[in-house]
Design a protein around this motif. Structure first.
Motif, mmCIF file in Angstrom:
data_model
loop_
_atom_site.group_PDB
_atom_site.id
_atom_site.type_symbol
_atom_site.label_atom_id
_atom_site.label_comp_id
_atom_site.label_asym_id
_atom_site.label_seq_id
_atom_site.Cartn_x
_atom_site.Cartn_y
_atom_site.Cartn_z
ATOM 1 N N UNK A 125 -3.094 10.318 -3.409
ATOM 2 C CA UNK A 125 -2.193 9.155 -3.375
ATOM 3 C C UNK A 125 -2.485 8.255 -2.177
ATOM 4 N N UNK A 126 -2.791 8.864 -1.032
ATOM 5 C CA UNK A 126 -3.137 8.075 0.155
ATOM 6 C C UNK A 126 -4.434 7.295 -0.079
ATOM 7 N N UNK A 127 -5.410 7.961 -0.682
ATOM 8 C CA UNK A 127 -6.661 7.269 -1.001
ATOM 9 C C UNK A 127 -6.396 6.127 -1.971
ATOM 10 N N UNK A 128 -5.562 6.387 -2.984
ATOM 11 C CA UNK A 128 -5.232 5.344 -3.962
ATOM 12 C C UNK A 128 -4.573 4.143 -3.293
ATOM 13 N N UNK A 166 0.826 -1.211 0.000
ATOM 14 C CA UNK A 166 0.000 0.000 0.000
ATOM 15 C C UNK A 166 0.860 1.262 0.000
ATOM 16 N N UNK A 167 1.943 1.236 0.805
ATOM 17 C CA UNK A 167 2.829 2.397 0.873
ATOM 18 C C UNK A 167 3.581 2.582 -0.440
ATOM 19 N N UNK A 168 3.991 1.480 -1.060
ATOM 20 C CA UNK A 168 4.663 1.571 -2.348
ATOM 21 C C UNK A 168 3.752 2.194 -3.403
ATOM 22 N N UNK A 169 2.491 1.743 -3.427
ATOM 23 C CA UNK A 169 1.531 2.313 -4.370
ATOM 24 C C UNK A 169 1.322 3.806 -4.125
ATOM 25 N N UNK A 170 1.255 4.177 -2.849
ATOM 26 C CA UNK A 170 1.041 5.583 -2.496
ATOM 27 C C UNK A 170 2.202 6.448 -2.955
#
Length: 345
Positions: A239-242, A4-8
């Motif tokens: 980005x956090x929502x994503x 999740x953090x990587x995606x953000x």
């Protein structure tokens, strides 16, 4: 590092680079256009009683990269210049929504189809609302003390009401009247090409010496620095929502199959003060999490077209009924665009 953090972080870096590049590039193009359209000519065109003035007002809004609040100083100038009320309102509606920066960000983020629906809705409702408010006589709800501090031109009485630049090379439709001091309304004689009082001859000389595009990059960079905090906040939230927002929750309450999500998004958007450049990455993240495109578009129009801060500023220019009419038009625009997207996208 969690997925999740990587995606953000990945989404944040991608959006920050892409949207920053677009903002600066389009700001440079807009600055070049603005150098070819003097403000006096703009006021003259908008003060005409012809139908085309409404389209010109929408076009003016499309080349002025203002947010909803920064439109107010320009609006006050148009009131002082006695620009036509209908075209003036078209400009007020269109400016924060149709400027090239917003349209460019929408194309890059959502593609041509959704952007076309957005542009048609914003353009059509702005024109229709401006004409309707003019027809219904809502100009009487502009506060009577607005613009009294400006000086009338073409009269030796400096207490005269401000008059519009008429576009024929003079103030008030004739050669500016000079007072006993030798200036227009007690000022120094005008020496610019249009001969309108209040213009500074030194400005024209400076432009001639330094070039028409002098300071263009500095202005574009300054605009970017001003908007950067809003842009980064929007990108961060998006980005956090994503990366972390549960998809199932959004699909259940604001998914593409829920038509009631559109008016809710419009109601939420109108009171917010979020620049379109900041809300677009936020809306893109919501859409990837399952929020319907109609609700996303309603949120963008509601938040970019009006805000509580703007309404407070407009209260100094408009009476309450015109203020209500303004909010109603922005809300209607968001609803129309949202349901058009719901039906056709």
């Amino acid at each position: 590092m969690s997925p999740q953090l990587q995606d953000t972080l990945g989404m944040f870096a991608f959006l920050a680079v892409e949207l920053s590049t677009l903002f600066i590039g389009i700001s440079l193009l807009v600055g070049m256009l603005q150098r070819h359209i003097p403000s006096s000519k703009v006021e003259a065109l908008l003060s005409a009683s012809r139908r085309r003035s409404y389209f010109l007002a929408a076009g003016l809004g499309a080349i002025t990269p203002f947010c909803s609040c920064s439109t107010i100083p320009m609006l006050k100038g148009l009131i002082r210049a006695r620009a036509g009320f209908g075209p003036m309102m078209v400009f007020l509606f269109a400016s924060p929504l149709l400027n090239p920066i917003v349209v460019g960000l929408l194309i890059a983020t959502f593609g041509l189809t959704l952007t076309a629906i957005y542009v048609v809705a914003a353009f059509g409702v702005s024109l229709g609302a401006g004409w309707l408010l003019q027809t219904l006589g809502f100009e009487r709800y502009i506060r009577s003390d607005t613009g009294k501090e400006s000086v009338g031109c073409g009269s030796s009485d400096c207490s005269a009401e401000p008059a519009a630049y008429t576009g024929d090379g003079s103030c008030c439709g004739s050669t500016p009247t000079t007072t006993s001091s030798g200036g227009c309304c007690g000022s120094a004689p005008a020496t610019t090409s249009n001969g309108c009082c209040g213009d500074s001859p030194s400005a024209a000389v400076a432009i001639g010496k330094e070039g028409k595009y002098s300071g263009l990059w500095r202005e574009a960079w300054s605009d970017f620095v001003d908007v950067l905090p809003y842009l980064l906040i929007g990108i961060f939230i998006g980005s956090v929502i994503y990366g972390f927002m549960p998809t199932g929750l959004l699909e259940e309450y604001a998914g593409p199959d829920n038509p009631f999500a559109i008016p809710i998004a419009a109601v939420i958007g109108v009171p917010l003060y979020i620049r379109a450049s900041a809300v677009i990455p936020l809306a893109a993240a919501l859409m990837t999490k399952g929020v319907g495109a109609g609700a996303v578009l309603a949120l963008i129009i509601g938040s970019a077209g009006a805000s509580l801060t703007e309404l407070i500023l407009l209260r100094s220019l408009f009476k309450f009924r015109l203020l209500v009419a303004f909010v109603t038009v922005v809300f209607a625009m968001a609803i129309i665009a949202g349901y058009a997207t719901f039906l056709f996208f």
